[in-house]
Design a protein around this motif. Structure first.
Motif, PDB file in Angstrom:
ATOM      1  N   ARG A 322       0.903 -27.095  77.182  1.00 27.75           N
ATOM      2  CA  ARG A 322       0.341 -25.896  76.545  1.00 27.75           C
ATOM      3  C   ARG A 322      -1.107 -26.106  76.125  1.00 27.75           C
ATOM      4  N   ALA A 323      -1.482 -27.373  75.802  1.00 27.57           N
ATOM      5  CA  ALA A 323      -2.867 -27.637  75.413  1.00 27.57           C
ATOM      6  C   ALA A 323      -3.808 -27.396  76.586  1.00 27.57           C
ATOM      7  N   VAL A 324      -3.328 -27.688  77.806  1.00 27.64           N
ATOM      8  CA  VAL A 324      -4.137 -27.439  79.000  1.00 27.64           C
ATOM      9  C   VAL A 324      -4.180 -25.946  79.296  1.00 27.64           C
ATOM     10  N   LYS A 325      -3.042 -25.270  79.203  1.00 25.55           N
ATOM     11  CA  LYS A 325      -2.985 -23.834  79.487  1.00 25.55           C
ATOM     12  C   LYS A 325      -3.827 -23.031  78.512  1.00 25.55           C
ATOM     13  N   GLN A 326      -3.889 -23.477  77.252  1.00 23.85           N
ATOM     14  CA  GLN A 326      -4.682 -22.765  76.246  1.00 23.85           C
ATOM     15  C   GLN A 326      -6.164 -23.101  76.323  1.00 23.85           C
ATOM     16  N   GLY A 327      -6.530 -24.036  77.201  1.00 26.09           N
ATOM     17  CA  GLY A 327      -7.933 -24.405  77.352  1.00 26.09           C
ATOM     18  C   GLY A 327      -8.455 -25.328  76.269  1.00 26.09           C
ATOM     19  N   LEU A 328      -7.547 -25.924  75.473  1.00 32.01           N
ATOM     20  CA  LEU A 328      -7.989 -26.847  74.427  1.00 32.01           C
ATOM     21  C   LEU A 328      -8.553 -28.129  75.034  1.00 32.01           C
ATOM     22  N   ILE A 329      -7.951 -28.581  76.127  1.00 34.28           N
ATOM     23  CA  ILE A 329      -8.425 -29.749  76.867  1.00 34.28           C
ATOM     24  C   ILE A 329      -8.203 -29.481  78.349  1.00 34.28           C
ATOM     25  N   SER A 330      -8.848 -30.259  79.196  1.00 37.43           N
ATOM     26  CA  SER A 330      -8.548 -30.200  80.620  1.00 37.43           C
ATOM     27  C   SER A 330      -7.329 -31.067  80.895  1.00 37.43           C
ATOM     28  N   ARG A 331      -6.824 -31.047  82.123  1.00 39.03           N
ATOM     29  CA  ARG A 331      -5.651 -31.868  82.439  1.00 39.03           C
ATOM     30  C   ARG A 331      -5.981 -33.354  82.426  1.00 39.03           C
ATOM     31  N   PHE A 332      -7.261 -33.704  82.373  1.00 38.16           N
ATOM     32  CA  PHE A 332      -7.670 -35.100  82.247  1.00 38.16           C
ATOM     33  C   PHE A 332      -8.192 -35.406  80.840  1.00 38.16           C
ATOM     34  N   GLY A 333      -7.879 -34.519  79.895  1.00 36.93           N
ATOM     35  CA  GLY A 333      -8.349 -34.699  78.528  1.00 36.93           C
ATOM     36  C   GLY A 333      -7.363 -35.465  77.665  1.00 36.93           C
ATOM     37  N   ALA A 334      -7.702 -35.573  76.370  1.00 35.27           N
ATOM     38  CA  ALA A 334      -6.874 -36.324  75.420  1.00 35.27           C
ATOM     39  C   ALA A 334      -6.830 -35.582  74.090  1.00 35.27           C
ATOM     40  N   ILE A 335      -5.696 -35.688  73.408  1.00 29.85           N
ATOM     41  CA  ILE A 335      -5.562 -35.145  72.052  1.00 29.85           C
ATOM     42  C   ILE A 335      -5.942 -36.213  71.033  1.00 29.85           C
ATOM     43  N   ASP A 336      -5.430 -37.416  71.209  1.00 28.60           N
ATOM     44  CA  ASP A 336      -5.747 -38.550  70.344  1.00 28.60           C
ATOM     45  C   ASP A 336      -6.639 -39.502  71.140  1.00 28.60           C
ATOM     46  N   SER A 337      -7.877 -39.619  70.759  1.00 26.45           N
ATOM     47  CA  SER A 337      -8.847 -40.408  71.529  1.00 26.45           C
ATOM     48  C   SER A 337      -8.812 -41.897  71.201  1.00 26.45           C
ATOM     49  N   SER A 338      -7.916 -42.306  70.310  1.00 22.11           N
ATOM     50  CA  SER A 338      -7.897 -43.725  69.917  1.00 22.11           C
ATOM     51  C   SER A 338      -6.684 -44.472  70.451  1.00 22.11           C
ATOM     52  N   GLU A 339      -5.964 -43.892  71.407  1.00 25.55           N
ATOM     53  CA  GLU A 339      -4.856 -44.614  72.025  1.00 25.55           C
ATOM     54  C   GLU A 339      -5.390 -45.749  72.898  1.00 25.55           C
TER      55      GLU A 339
END
Length: 748
Positions: A322-339
């Motif tokens: 849903r984060a990709v569908k809503q445009g929050l991130i791309s399919r190559f994006g991240a929600i937590d950048s510290s993993e």
């Protein structure tokens, strides 16, 4: 059964040896283990041992012609004359070359002659790391979902094996599976192996091998490194997404030592890769490996190796659709950048293998492994902590001490060949500070679980293989495993209750039958029991019963050559498990999920069009189901039901090599009621290489069609920042888009 075989072995007399031979690789002068030797125009076939030795017994006097073949080497023939005076002795040095399927023999002594992945196979597949070598096993699929430094997820025979719960992995006799690991039972990271050092991978499916213990339910894979280098080499590779790799392989001893059967070499690897994600993963991996082999008087083999591995990386993790569908991130994006994380492994091992009287062989090996692991993950995002997020840290520091030994002897029982294999071993894991903590941007917030783990596994097995006739072979075996579990809870305030212990044992019988119906058709029936152990932290709990749940399986198969250049293996199989384990990462526990049953069909075929052009295909079907489950809730999440792999390979004698290959995985259930689907994929990969004098130029490509696919998928309940309630859906890690890499190797 055990008493019968022991008594038979003790009362048996030795065979009269008619032909004794040894097979070496010409360039390295090292023995070739597993070479096939056939007496032409007969059904008699022998296989070389670790000394490269083979024997034929009780032959009538007269002339014979031998055909000697080995994967990745040119076939050789030798003529001998057998007399009563003394055994005929043959020494063969094989030249490297292409596999010729016409030379592969069907025999009762070898159930599946092509169950070896050779160095020739490794050269013609696009490989980023040794973990990807597992994909060569028919029906096995891997998926990366937390950056290139973490061990891949494994799928085989209707199992989501996670990182190794149901496959036994070893490297030069050392265990790869980590028991009671901070990130899951059986966690197996093969990145410490340099792909160019791998000589072969022996593999098998099902719990049928007596020398394979814990985790050998769906199967096993045994990685074997090269005992020697045929030449020095320097390799440089560069590819898309800031992918850079350098490998050096160097002989440490000269030709004079090689003639005396002494070899030593050093291999080094460095890799940097930013990956195809929006967030650069900054993967840094360093490997150093050294190995020494000495053969003394053709009677004793000493092998020793040292290796060091370190890796660190960032990761984009699994993202909600849903984060990709809503445009929050791309399919190559991240929600937590510290993993991401870092890990290290250091190995030391030495083995002594000695040929005793009457061709008996005694082998002893000891090993020491130091291992560190530190991983930051965020599966549920902001579900549990809307302010700081749900990031967790899993880490541990581990030392593994191990010994294993076995004694092999071929005897004559009632006029038939009986090969005895008796083995014992001990593995002890000392894990300090196994930890699960809550963190934010890799900063510690609070502990969830922390403790010290001690786990010991002692085992013994007896395996008897009776060659009743050139057509019929029977193997009966019994294995015994004893486990001791101890866990010290470092967060407990009660010192008396903080240390818990448990002991369990398991007997695992095996019975395997192989029958050669004709010179080109072989039937086999494999049956047996195996097991996978539970995590120590669960095993020591009061009234814990499912500590070593058994797996019971059977394979009914056929291996045949309908024409001289076509080789086919097919097997119907089933496997029942007393208990499945599901690792709950954010709680640090392993939960039982009930009994399961799987059955299916495996088909593998290899065809050689010409001396240089090969084709292969594997089709693997599985029907995995939970037993005693509620109606319409019997699906096993992520268990593969249909996979296939294959392609074409061309190898000219000395100039050009190329391959075009496909990988296919069908859609499968992502949860118990199949209300969510894990999408399948079809990918094409290719490799082309050209050799000019001392230089080799190589180009490899993955996902030629640039398919948009999901490499890892999970049913996950997660909550994004700002959402008022959680959502359960597929969270995924995207698969690599079109990727290419070029390399140049200088051999000297």
């Amino acid at each position: 059964m055990t008493c019968f075989f022991l008594c038979g072995a003790l009362s048996a007399s030795a065979h009269k040896i008619s032909i004794k031979g040894v097979v070496y690789g010409k360039n390295t002068n090292t023995p070739l283990s597993g070479a096939t030797v056939k007496i032409v125009n007969t059904s008699k076939v022998s296989t070389t041992d670790n000394f490269g030795v083979y024997i034929f017994t009780n032959l009538a006097d007269g002339p014979y012609e031998l055909q000697i073949s080995y994967l990745g080497y040119e076939q050789s023939r030798a003529k001998v004359v057998v007399t009563k005076a003394a055994p005929a002795k043959v020494v063969t040095h094989l030249e490297t070359g292409n596999l010729q399927l016409a030379e592969v023999a069907v025999s009762a002594a070898q159930e599946k002659p092509l169950n070896i992945i050779s160095s020739v196979d490794l050269q013609m597949r696009p490989i980023q790391n040794s973990q990807e070598v597992l994909r060569f096993i028919p029906g096995l699929v891997i998926a990366q979902h937390a950056g290139g430094g973490k061990a891949e997820q494994i799928f085989l025979r209707g199992f989501d094996i996670d990182h190794g719960t149901d496959i036994n992995l070893t490297a030069d006799g050392m265990p790869v599976n980590m028991v009671s690991h901070a990130h899951g039972q059986g966690y197996s990271d093969l990145h410490f192996l340099i792909p160019e050092t791998i000589q072969a991978v022996d593999f098998g499916k099902g719990p049928y091998q007596a020398n394979k213990g814990n985790f050998a339910t769906a199967g096993y894979a045994d990685f074997r490194t090269r005992p020697a280098l045929d030449k020095n080499s320097l390799k440089l590779e560069a590819g898309r997404f800031d992918n850079y790799r350098a490998v050096g392989m160097f002989n440490l001893l000269g030709p004079a030592a090689r003639q005396k059967h002494q070899n030593a070499y050093l291999a080094t690897e460095y890799l940097f890769n930013n990956g195809y994600f929006n967030l650069p993963q900054n993967l840094n991996r360093l490997n150093i490996f050294g190995r020494y082999q000495s053969i003394i008087n053709d009677k004793t083999i000493i092998n020793a190796s040292l290796s060091a591995f370190r890796s660190k990386w960032g990761a984009s993790g699994q993202i909600p659709g849903r984060a990709v569908k809503q445009g929050l991130i791309s399919r190559f994006g991240a929600i937590d950048s510290s993993e991401g994380g870092n890990t290290a492994r250091y190995n030391a091992t030495i083995s002594l293998e000695k040929m005793l009287a009457h061709e008996a062989v005694l082998k002893n090996q000891i090993y020491l492994i130091k291992y560190d692991f530190n991983l930051y993950s965020n599966f549920t995002l902001f579900l549990n902590d809307p302010v700081n997020g749900d990031e967790i840290r899993q880490r541990e520091n581990r030392t593994i001490y191990g010994y294993q030994g076995n004694y092999e002897k071929e005897l004559n029982l009632l006029g038939k060949s009986l090969r005895s294999d008796i083995g014992i071993g001990l593995r002890y894991d000392d894990v300090n500070g196994s930890e699960l903590s809550r963190t934010r941007n890799r900063v510690f917030l609070s502990p969830v679980q922390k403790g010290n783990t001690n786990e010991a596994n002692a085992y013994a097995y007896l395996s008897e293989t009776w060659q009743l006739s050139p057509r019929l072979s029977i193997n009966a075996a019994l294995r015994f495993d004893q486990f001791h579990f101890k866990y010290e809870n470092l967060l407990s305030s009660d010192s008396l209750a903080s240390v818990l212990k448990a002991n369990r044992n398991r007997f695992s019988p095996k019975l395997n039958i192989s029958y050669m119906l004709s010179p080109s058709v072989q039937l086999y029936l494999n049956t047996g029991q195996g097991f996978h152990s539970n995590d120590t932290r669960v095993s020591v709990l009061p009234n814990s019963r499912e500590i070593l749940p058994k797996a019971t399986g059977a394979d009914l198969g056929v291996t045949f050559k309908p024409v001289n250049r076509l080789f086919v293996n097919a097997a119907l199989w089933f496997l029942d498990l007393e208990q499945e384990f599901v690792y709950v990462g954010d709680e640090g526990i392993v939960e039982p999920s009930g009994k399961t049953r799987r059955y299916g069909l495996d088909i593998s075929a290899r065809y050689q069009f010409t001396n240089n052009l090969f084709a292969d295909a594997d089709v693997n079907l599985a029907h995995p189901r939970a037993r005693n489950a509620e109606a319409n809730a019997y699906y096993i999440p992520l268990a593969p039901t249909a996979t296939s792999a294959g392609g074409f390979t061309y190898q000219s004698p000395d100039k050009f090599r190329g391959s075009l290959r496909y990988r296919y995985v069908a859609d499968r259930a992502a949860n118990e009621d199949y209300s969510l689907t894990a999408s399948g994929y079809f990918l094409l990969d290719a490799v082309a290489a050209y050799t000019f004098k001392k230089l080799e130029f190589k180009l490899s490509a993955e996902n030629l069609l640039n398919q948009e696919w999901e490499e890892a998928q999970f049913e996950t309940e997660s909550q994004l920042r700002g959402e008022t309630k959680p959502v359960t859906e597929i969270n995924f890690t995207p698969g690599t888009p079109f990727f290419f890499k070029a390399g140049i190797t200088y051999n000297f």
